[in-house]
Design a protein around this motif. Structure first.
Motif, PDB file in Angstrom:
ATOM      1  N   ARG A 105       0.845  -1.198   0.000  1.00  0.00           N
ATOM      2  CA  ARG A 105       0.000   0.000   0.000  1.00  0.00           C
ATOM      3  C   ARG A 105       0.890   1.261   0.000  1.00  0.00           C
ATOM      4  NH1 ARG A 105      -2.328  -0.399   4.744  1.00  0.00           N
ATOM      5  NH2 ARG A 105      -3.620  -2.151   4.145  1.00  0.00           N
ATOM      6  N   ARG A 106       1.934   1.206   0.849  1.00  0.00           N
ATOM      7  CA  ARG A 106       2.805   2.377   1.026  1.00  0.00           C
ATOM      8  C   ARG A 106       3.618   2.677  -0.246  1.00  0.00           C
ATOM      9  NH1 ARG A 106       6.074   5.526   0.793  1.00  0.00           N
ATOM     10  NH2 ARG A 106       7.553   6.448   2.276  1.00  0.00           N
ATOM     11  N   PHE A 107       4.099   1.601  -0.929  1.00  0.00           N
ATOM     12  CA  PHE A 107       4.959   1.794  -2.112  1.00  0.00           C
ATOM     13  C   PHE A 107       4.240   1.442  -3.427  1.00  0.00           C
ATOM     14  CE2 PHE A 107       7.823   0.943   1.476  1.00  0.00           C
ATOM     15  CZ  PHE A 107       8.665   2.036   1.401  1.00  0.00           C
ATOM     16  N   ALA A 108       2.928   1.561  -3.419  1.00  0.00           N
ATOM     17  CA  ALA A 108       2.124   1.168  -4.587  1.00  0.00           C
ATOM     18  C   ALA A 108       2.594   1.826  -5.888  1.00  0.00           C
ATOM     19  CB  ALA A 108       0.656   1.487  -4.337  1.00  0.00           C
ATOM     20  N   GLU A 109       3.089   3.060  -5.794  1.00  0.00           N
ATOM     21  CA  GLU A 109       3.492   3.804  -6.998  1.00  0.00           C
ATOM     22  C   GLU A 109       4.869   3.394  -7.507  1.00  0.00           C
ATOM     23  OE1 GLU A 109       1.474   6.076  -8.559  1.00  0.00           O
ATOM     24  OE2 GLU A 109      -0.004   5.340  -7.113  1.00  0.00           O
ATOM     25  N   GLU A 110       5.737   3.005  -6.566  1.00  0.00           N
ATOM     26  CA  GLU A 110       7.147   2.756  -6.935  1.00  0.00           C
ATOM     27  C   GLU A 110       7.497   1.297  -7.189  1.00  0.00           C
ATOM     28  OE1 GLU A 110       6.142   4.391  -4.062  1.00  0.00           O
ATOM     29  OE2 GLU A 110       7.634   5.896  -3.484  1.00  0.00           O
ATOM     30  N   VAL A 111       6.852   0.381  -6.454  1.00  0.00           N
ATOM     31  CA  VAL A 111       7.265  -1.035  -6.499  1.00  0.00           C
ATOM     32  C   VAL A 111       6.073  -1.932  -6.832  1.00  0.00           C
ATOM     33  CG1 VAL A 111       8.333  -2.918  -5.157  1.00  0.00           C
ATOM     34  CG2 VAL A 111       9.003  -0.542  -4.697  1.00  0.00           C
ATOM     35  N   VAL A 112       6.361  -3.003  -7.604  1.00  0.00           N
ATOM     36  CA  VAL A 112       5.313  -3.980  -7.921  1.00  0.00           C
ATOM     37  C   VAL A 112       5.400  -5.111  -6.889  1.00  0.00           C
ATOM     38  CG1 VAL A 112       4.510  -5.661  -9.632  1.00  0.00           C
ATOM     39  CG2 VAL A 112       5.445  -3.465 -10.385  1.00  0.00           C
ATOM     40  N   GLY A 131      -7.052  -9.701   3.871  1.00  0.00           N
ATOM     41  CA  GLY A 131      -6.838  -8.506   3.054  1.00  0.00           C
ATOM     42  C   GLY A 131      -5.774  -8.705   1.981  1.00  0.00           C
ATOM     43  N   ASN A 132      -5.886  -7.932   0.890  1.00  0.00           N
ATOM     44  CA  ASN A 132      -4.917  -8.074  -0.193  1.00  0.00           C
ATOM     45  C   ASN A 132      -4.717  -6.784  -0.963  1.00  0.00           C
ATOM     46  OD1 ASN A 132      -3.203  -9.266  -2.085  1.00  0.00           O
ATOM     47  ND2 ASN A 132      -4.917  -9.666  -3.462  1.00  0.00           N
ATOM     48  N   GLN A 133      -3.466  -6.374  -1.104  1.00  0.00           N
ATOM     49  CA  GLN A 133      -3.107  -5.177  -1.869  1.00  0.00           C
ATOM     50  C   GLN A 133      -2.193  -5.551  -3.030  1.00  0.00           C
ATOM     51  OE1 GLN A 133      -3.999  -1.934  -1.113  1.00  0.00           O
ATOM     52  NE2 GLN A 133      -5.323  -2.746   0.480  1.00  0.00           N
ATOM     53  N   MET A 134      -1.947  -6.858  -3.206  1.00  0.00           N
ATOM     54  CA  MET A 134      -0.959  -7.300  -4.197  1.00  0.00           C
ATOM     55  C   MET A 134      -1.643  -8.010  -5.368  1.00  0.00           C
ATOM     56  SD  MET A 134       1.560  -8.836  -1.280  1.00  0.00           S
ATOM     57  CE  MET A 134       2.625  -9.812  -2.297  1.00  0.00           C
ATOM     58  N   THR A 135      -0.898  -8.154  -6.481  1.00  0.00           N
ATOM     59  CA  THR A 135      -1.390  -8.967  -7.590  1.00  0.00           C
ATOM     60  C   THR A 135      -1.037 -10.412  -7.255  1.00  0.00           C
ATOM     61  OG1 THR A 135      -0.943  -7.165  -9.108  1.00  0.00           O
ATOM     62  CG2 THR A 135      -1.230  -9.336 -10.095  1.00  0.00           C
ATOM     63  N   GLN A 136      -2.036 -11.268  -7.183  1.00  0.00           N
ATOM     64  CA  GLN A 136      -1.809 -12.661  -6.790  1.00  0.00           C
ATOM     65  C   GLN A 136      -1.845 -13.570  -8.011  1.00  0.00           C
ATOM     66  OE1 GLN A 136      -0.861 -13.454  -3.853  1.00  0.00           O
ATOM     67  NE2 GLN A 136      -1.419 -11.652  -2.642  1.00  0.00           N
ATOM     68  N   LEU A 137      -0.791 -14.397  -8.145  1.00  0.00           N
ATOM     69  CA  LEU A 137      -0.675 -15.252  -9.334  1.00  0.00           C
ATOM     70  C   LEU A 137      -0.770 -16.729  -8.956  1.00  0.00           C
ATOM     71  CD1 LEU A 137       2.432 -13.423 -10.843  1.00  0.00           C
ATOM     72  CD2 LEU A 137       0.033 -12.969 -11.338  1.00  0.00           C
ATOM     73  N   LEU A 138      -1.262 -17.510  -9.898  1.00  0.00           N
ATOM     74  CA  LEU A 138      -1.366 -18.957  -9.678  1.00  0.00           C
ATOM     75  C   LEU A 138      -0.237 -19.666 -10.421  1.00  0.00           C
ATOM     76  CD1 LEU A 138      -5.216 -19.306 -10.195  1.00  0.00           C
ATOM     77  CD2 LEU A 138      -3.998 -19.469  -8.017  1.00  0.00           C
TER      78      LEU A 138
END
Lengths: 172, 156
Positions: free
Chosen positions: A87-94, A115-122
């Motif tokens: 959440r804090r580095f949403a603009e700078e880091v993936v 909760g989830n703020q990340m892109t989750q991959l299978l």
């Protein structure tokens, strides 16, 4: 006392002691980090929402790639930290999560609860996990803007480690 | 106890089914090749077990990848190098005879040779010492006889 004989004995025994020290000083179960400084292995996976996601989609951006599973108790310990950082580095880091040896349903339930703020991959056949040399979860990889793997964190991420590695991949 | 046995049997059967599924598209020769590669690769989540024998999901998935690479026509060296590139030489159950690993192969015979040489040396020294002592005893006996003879002559 025969000093000559003593010195010869010491010289013969020293290499063995050195080797023993080296052997006992390393954890035989620790998987070496061979990808350090290498190009991050490319992948083409599906997100939990069914979207195709590849490493090439994030060219030029620093990436934190976290392998996790809903059945993994230590993963719960670092989950909130990763969410806060995402959440804090949403603009700078993936921030990418890779679901490891788990079902999409169990992963979705876990994320709905925590909760989830990340892109989750299978990664259904663990091919990406094997490509990254993963030997268990949680395990996190830090990739810089040039697409090089800078650091591997086996086990639970601690805040100080996360922020120091984030700093490195954001600067590179 | 009975339940545990049933569960164990189910795990083994499941493992064999998964194993058979991964290799079903291969010829007998390719299967042997894949199994021999799997026998030298260490399962990352087990205690020193090869991926070919481990029922762990990670090992089964690694083995599936081996089957896939064998089916794609990759050589044994290429497949092993792929895993070394991911897990390092740690993934090999038998260390290579290159670089620092050479010590593992060379040191034991060298140590054995040195130990043999030391034993021979010590045995020789002990024998020499024994012979020396015998000679000393004889020499001292001779000198005793001479002194006795002189004493007798002087007394006369």
């Amino acid at each position: 006392m025969n000093w000559r004989r003593t010195w010869i004995g010491v010289l013969l025994v020293l290499p063995f002691i050195g080797l023993l020290a080296l052997g006992f000083g390393t954890d035989p179960h620790a998987v070496p980090f061979v990808l350090k400084g290498e190009d991050a292995p490319s992948f083409s996976l599906q997100s939990l929402e069914g979207e195709p996601v590849g490493l090439k989609d994030y060219r030029g951006k620093p990436i934190v790639m976290n392998f996790w599973a809903s059945w993994c108790e230590p993963c719960k310990l670092e989950h909130q930290l990763l969410q806060n950082a995402a959440r804090r580095f949403a603009e700078e880091v993936v921030f990418l999560g890779v679901v490891y040896q788990d079902t999409p349903e169990a992963a979705q339930q876990f994320l709905a609860r925590h909760g989830n703020q990340m892109t989750q991959l299978l990664d259904p056949e663990s091919k990406t996990a094997i490509d990254y040399g993963v030997s268990g979860v949680p395990e996190s990889f830090f990739i810089n803007r040039q697409g090089k793997v800078i650091h591997k964190e086996p086990g639970v991420l601690r805040p100080e480690r996360l922020f120091s590695e984030l700093k490195k991949i954001m600067q590179d | 106890m009975k339940e545990v046995k049933i569960l164990m049997t189910m795990v083994v059967v499941l493992f064999l089914c998964v194993k058979a599924q991964g290799s079903s598209a291969l010829s007998a020769e390719q299967k042997i090749k894949a199994e021999s590669i799997g026998a030298v690769l260490r399962c990352p989540v087990c205690q020193g077990m090869p991926i070919a024998d481990s029922p762990a999901t990670m090992a089964v998935e690694m083995m599936d990848l081996v089957y896939e690479k064998v089916a794609a026509g990759q050589s044994e060296e290429e497949i092993i190098n792929y895993f070394i590139g991911r897990y390092g030489e740690w993934v090999l159950l038998r260390p290579t005879t290159k670089g620092f690993n050479l010590f593992v192969w060379i040191l034991p015979p060298i140590a054995l040779l040195l130990a043999c040489l030391l034993i021979v040396y010590r045995a020789r020294r002990a024998k020499e010492k024994e012979t020396g002592q015998e000679q000393d005893t004889l020499a001292s006996k001779d000198s005793d006889d001479t002194i006795e003879a002189i004493r007798r002559e002087v007394e006369i």
